[in-house]
Design a protein around this motif. Structure first.
Motif, PDB file in Angstrom:
ATOM      1  N   ASN A 229      28.054  13.738 -78.628  1.00 50.87           N
ATOM      2  CA  ASN A 229      28.689  12.923 -79.672  1.00 50.87           C
ATOM      3  C   ASN A 229      30.092  12.494 -79.238  1.00 50.87           C
ATOM      4  O   ASN A 229      31.002  12.369 -80.049  1.00 50.87           O
ATOM      5  CB  ASN A 229      28.746  13.679 -81.002  1.00 50.87           C
ATOM      6  CG  ASN A 229      29.494  15.007 -80.897  1.00 50.87           C
ATOM      7  OD1 ASN A 229      30.042  15.354 -79.855  1.00 50.87           O
ATOM      8  ND2 ASN A 229      29.505  15.750 -81.991  1.00 50.87           N
ATOM      9  N   LEU A 230      30.240  12.254 -77.934  1.00 54.24           N
ATOM     10  CA  LEU A 230      31.552  11.894 -77.397  1.00 54.24           C
ATOM     11  C   LEU A 230      31.735  10.394 -77.206  1.00 54.24           C
ATOM     12  O   LEU A 230      32.860   9.941 -76.992  1.00 54.24           O
ATOM     13  CB  LEU A 230      31.774  12.601 -76.050  1.00 54.24           C
ATOM     14  CG  LEU A 230      31.782  14.134 -76.090  1.00 54.24           C
ATOM     15  CD1 LEU A 230      31.950  14.688 -74.685  1.00 54.24           C
ATOM     16  CD2 LEU A 230      32.877  14.645 -77.014  1.00 54.24           C
ATOM     17  N   ALA A 231      30.666   9.613 -77.229  1.00 53.89           N
ATOM     18  CA  ALA A 231      30.780   8.179 -76.994  1.00 53.89           C
ATOM     19  C   ALA A 231      29.496   7.502 -77.448  1.00 53.89           C
ATOM     20  O   ALA A 231      28.489   8.168 -77.727  1.00 53.89           O
ATOM     21  CB  ALA A 231      31.038   7.876 -75.507  1.00 53.89           C
ATOM     22  N   VAL A 232      29.533   6.183 -77.513  1.00 52.43           N
ATOM     23  CA  VAL A 232      28.341   5.378 -77.766  1.00 52.43           C
ATOM     24  C   VAL A 232      27.906   4.777 -76.432  1.00 52.43           C
ATOM     25  O   VAL A 232      28.702   4.130 -75.748  1.00 52.43           O
ATOM     26  CB  VAL A 232      28.627   4.254 -78.778  1.00 52.43           C
ATOM     27  CG1 VAL A 232      27.411   3.331 -78.920  1.00 52.43           C
ATOM     28  CG2 VAL A 232      29.022   4.838 -80.128  1.00 52.43           C
ATOM     29  N   VAL A 233      26.659   5.003 -76.056  1.00 50.93           N
ATOM     30  CA  VAL A 233      26.139   4.479 -74.791  1.00 50.93           C
ATOM     31  C   VAL A 233      25.519   3.106 -75.041  1.00 50.93           C
ATOM     32  O   VAL A 233      24.611   2.975 -75.863  1.00 50.93           O
ATOM     33  CB  VAL A 233      25.108   5.430 -74.172  1.00 50.93           C
ATOM     34  CG1 VAL A 233      24.556   4.851 -72.876  1.00 50.93           C
ATOM     35  CG2 VAL A 233      25.734   6.799 -73.917  1.00 50.93           C
ATOM     36  N   THR A 234      26.014   2.098 -74.334  1.00 54.54           N
ATOM     37  CA  THR A 234      25.513   0.736 -74.532  1.00 54.54           C
ATOM     38  C   THR A 234      24.630   0.252 -73.388  1.00 54.54           C
ATOM     39  O   THR A 234      24.002  -0.808 -73.505  1.00 54.54           O
ATOM     40  CB  THR A 234      26.677  -0.244 -74.715  1.00 54.54           C
ATOM     41  OG1 THR A 234      27.629  -0.045 -73.653  1.00 54.54           O
ATOM     42  CG2 THR A 234      27.364  -0.020 -76.057  1.00 54.54           C
ATOM     43  N   ALA A 235      24.558   0.989 -72.302  1.00 54.09           N
ATOM     44  CA  ALA A 235      23.666   0.639 -71.195  1.00 54.09           C
ATOM     45  C   ALA A 235      23.610   1.813 -70.229  1.00 54.09           C
ATOM     46  O   ALA A 235      24.502   2.676 -70.219  1.00 54.09           O
ATOM     47  CB  ALA A 235      24.128  -0.621 -70.457  1.00 54.09           C
ATOM     48  N   ALA A 236      22.564   1.826 -69.406  1.00 50.92           N
ATOM     49  CA  ALA A 236      22.419   2.870 -68.391  1.00 50.92           C
ATOM     50  C   ALA A 236      21.821   2.273 -67.138  1.00 50.92           C
ATOM     51  O   ALA A 236      20.960   1.380 -67.188  1.00 50.92           O
ATOM     52  CB  ALA A 236      21.529   4.001 -68.893  1.00 50.92           C
ATOM     53  N   ALA A 237      22.287   2.766 -66.002  1.00 53.28           N
ATOM     54  CA  ALA A 237      21.612   2.514 -64.736  1.00 53.28           C
ATOM     55  C   ALA A 237      20.629   3.658 -64.529  1.00 53.28           C
ATOM     56  O   ALA A 237      21.011   4.827 -64.595  1.00 53.28           O
ATOM     57  CB  ALA A 237      22.614   2.459 -63.587  1.00 53.28           C
ATOM     58  N   ILE A 238      19.364   3.312 -64.318  1.00 56.44           N
ATOM     59  CA  ILE A 238      18.335   4.335 -64.183  1.00 56.44           C
ATOM     60  C   ILE A 238      17.592   4.173 -62.866  1.00 56.44           C
ATOM     61  O   ILE A 238      17.491   3.080 -62.314  1.00 56.44           O
ATOM     62  CB  ILE A 238      17.327   4.294 -65.348  1.00 56.44           C
ATOM     63  CG1 ILE A 238      16.591   2.955 -65.376  1.00 56.44           C
ATOM     64  CG2 ILE A 238      18.020   4.576 -66.670  1.00 56.44           C
ATOM     65  CD1 ILE A 238      15.415   2.935 -66.326  1.00 56.44           C
ATOM     66  N   ARG A 239      17.078   5.295 -62.367  1.00 59.67           N
ATOM     67  CA  ARG A 239      16.251   5.266 -61.165  1.00 59.67           C
ATOM     68  C   ARG A 239      14.870   4.698 -61.502  1.00 59.67           C
ATOM     69  O   ARG A 239      14.338   4.927 -62.595  1.00 59.67           O
ATOM     70  CB  ARG A 239      16.046   6.675 -60.615  1.00 59.67           C
ATOM     71  CG  ARG A 239      17.289   7.423 -60.240  1.00 59.67           C
ATOM     72  CD  ARG A 239      16.891   8.789 -59.688  1.00 59.67           C
ATOM     73  NE  ARG A 239      17.993   9.735 -59.687  1.00 59.67           N
ATOM     74  CZ  ARG A 239      18.876   9.860 -58.705  1.00 59.67           C
ATOM     75  NH1 ARG A 239      18.778   9.077 -57.647  1.00 59.67           N
ATOM     76  NH2 ARG A 239      19.843  10.759 -58.775  1.00 59.67           N
ATOM     77  N   LEU A 240      14.299   4.009 -60.551  1.00 58.26           N
ATOM     78  CA  LEU A 240      12.918   3.543 -60.646  1.00 58.26           C
ATOM     79  C   LEU A 240      12.137   4.208 -59.521  1.00 58.26           C
ATOM     80  O   LEU A 240      12.318   3.865 -58.348  1.00 58.26           O
ATOM     81  CB  LEU A 240      12.850   2.022 -60.513  1.00 58.26           C
ATOM     82  CG  LEU A 240      13.656   1.214 -61.535  1.00 58.26           C
ATOM     83  CD1 LEU A 240      13.595  -0.266 -61.200  1.00 58.26           C
ATOM     84  CD2 LEU A 240      13.149   1.480 -62.946  1.00 58.26           C
TER      85      LEU A 240
END
Length: 504
Positions: A229-240
């Motif tokens: 609950n420390l921030a709002v995540v608006t995007a992520a780089a994810i492995r494929l």
């Protein structure tokens, strides 16, 4: 006081009761987003009206409003608005809202504002050569898998509905068929409570050629924002992950009386690297949707690689299974033999392990009885998610604990064991119940009993539903570690703006 609808929006719109700081923040949010993207609660309406029902029939929390930004660029200003004062009520963030069995869209506490990021649904960047994508919270596993079709990369998908959020599930440490999705995260774009947007971990930029590596130099901050609950995540780089050239799932069956012995036999196969991805063991109730034999456990052991290696490993697995003398059925051809009664579901399972979700939700509908859009309104469903050691003795003890709860409450339980390593199991306990009468109360009592008995046995949960958010304290191994995270919360979010009560 009326709810603000898409047709409303004049300057005389009345805000819901609440603190002056919350009303001021909501009015500013309305100006920022436009009235059609702000839904306000009425003064005396049903508290569940804004969010709708939830499949677990947890108490509907009072929600002051639902904000639905159209793009990530609007989120920093919204977060800043609600972090100015302790009286603003706080923001509860959802992606697609399909956190079924743990609360769906519901916050942990009353009188918050829901920040719905479902319209942040862009796959911003996709690099199939390097094996990564940048996804927003509203990107579903069905969406990403369609983009990756006929490429050398695949999505790490779950057996849930195709319309579920990849990022939302990863941030809550969900488990997919190739592994725990948290391990897929290599970078995050986060909005801190003051409205500052930063990226942590690895992030693509311009002509950057650095290899995908999430830890960087010095302290790694990416894990701070998982189940956080420390921030709002608006995007992520994810492995494929690389798409395997060939894949097969070996199916085994065994009777309940052989649970401990069969578990140890499967553990040996997993520990020696003879199977890939996340093998699974289903009890008789959970295995029914996958064509499991009546009153027997079902095992899925995925094998992938080149065609030659799959053929060799499959032969080794089946030979070892026969040698164990505990399995009543051993098969490696269910997905290819059209004469097999459960051929179609076996084929869908193999496709899932190869990164292709069941876009028609065939197995999901079989398990839930309804489609994804009807789960919250028509199904009765709750989850309990403990971690247990991978040993026959521990699994047998967990089974006895489940039996005790069934005897005490009459609630129907099913269990699926996700074999995360040769030492660790994620035990998914699902309970289905009718939505009428006392069934929900019995299910909630069963949840309470499961949390108590499994904690006493040393089997803590790794995810929490909204009615057991305080269990984090009870299962912490060191109070000092809890104190450290709370000091970080006090520094980053002194006014408690984000996710009040969630994993507190």
């Amino acid at each position: 006081m009326p709810e603000l609808s898409a047709a409303a929006g004049g300057p005389d719109v009345l805000l819901p009761p609440g603190s002056a700081a919350q009303r001021e923040a909501l009015e500013a949010a309305r100006r920022l987003l436009g009235p059609q993207r702000v839904r306000l609660a009425g003064a005396e309406q049903d508290p569940g009206r804004l969010l709708g029902p939830n499949a677990s029939l947890f108490r509907s929390r009072r929600v002051a409003a639902v904000l639905r930004p159209s793009g990530a660029e609007q989120v920093p200003a919204l977060v800043e608005l609600f972090s100015r004062s302790t009286e603003s009520g706080g923001l509860h963030v959802i992606s697609t809202g399909r956190n079924w069995g743990l609360g769906s869209r519901e916050p942990a506490q009353d009188d918050v504002v829901v920040l719905d990021l479902g319209d942040l649904d862009r796959v911003r960047e996709l690099d199939v050569d390097a094996g990564w994508a940048v996804v927003e919270p509203g990107v579903t596993q069905g969406h990403l898998s369609r983009l990756l079709a006929h490429t050398p990369r695949m999505a790490n998908v779950t057996v849930s509905a195709a319309a579920t959020s990849i990022l939302g599930n990863a941030l809550d440490r969900g488990v997919a068929l190739r592994g725990q999705r948290t391990e897929d995260l290599v970078g995050l774009e986060v909005v801190l409570p003051g409205g500052e947007s930063v990226t942590v971990g690895w992030w693509p930029s311009g002509e950057r050629t650095a290899p995908v590596y999430p830890h960087g130099l010095g302290p790694s901050t990416l894990p701070l924002f998982v189940q956080s609950n420390l921030a709002v995540v608006t995007a992520a780089a994810i492995r494929l992950p690389a798409r395997p050239e060939a894949l097969r799932v070996v199916r085994l069956s065994f009777p309940p009386a052989a649970l401990a012995e069969a578990t140890d036999a499967v553990r040996r196969l997993v520990a020696q690297g003879l199977t890939r991805g996340v093998p699974r063991i289903f009890d008789a109730a959970a295995g029914r949707a996958y064509g499991g034999a009546e009153d027997e456990y079902l095992v899925h052991l995925p094998v992938d690689g080149t065609a030659e290696s799959v053929e060799a490993l499959t032969k080794i697995l089946t030979a070892e299974a026969h040698r164990a003398r505990v399995f009543t059925a051993i098969s490696d051809s269910d997905a290819t033999d059209t004469a097999t009664p459960h051929h179609e579901v076996a084929r869908l399972v193999e496709r899932g392990y190869a990164g292709d979700p069941d876009l028609a939700d065939t197995v999901f509908r079989t398990k839930m009885g309804v489609g994804a859009d009807q789960v919250d309104s028509e199904a009765g469903f709750a989850f309990f998610l403990p971690l247990i050691p991978f040993s026959g003795k521990a699994v047998a003890r967990a089974s006895r604990l489940l039996d005790d709860v069934v005897a005490a409450t009459g609630v129907r339980l099913s269990a699926t064991l996700h074999l995360l390593s040769g030492d660790l199991i994620d035990c998914v306990v699902a309970m289905k119940f009718p939505r009428h009468g006392e069934a929900a109360a019995r299910a909630h009592r069963a949840l309470d009993l499961l949390h108590g008995s499994f904690a006493e046995a040393g089997f803590p949960p790794y995810r929490l539903d909204i009615d057991h958010a305080d269990r984090r304290d009870a299962t912490a191994c060191d109070p000092g570690a809890l104190a450290l995270t709370r000091r970080l919360k006090a520094v980053l979010d002194p006014n408690g703006a984000l996710a009040p009560g969630r994993y507190r």
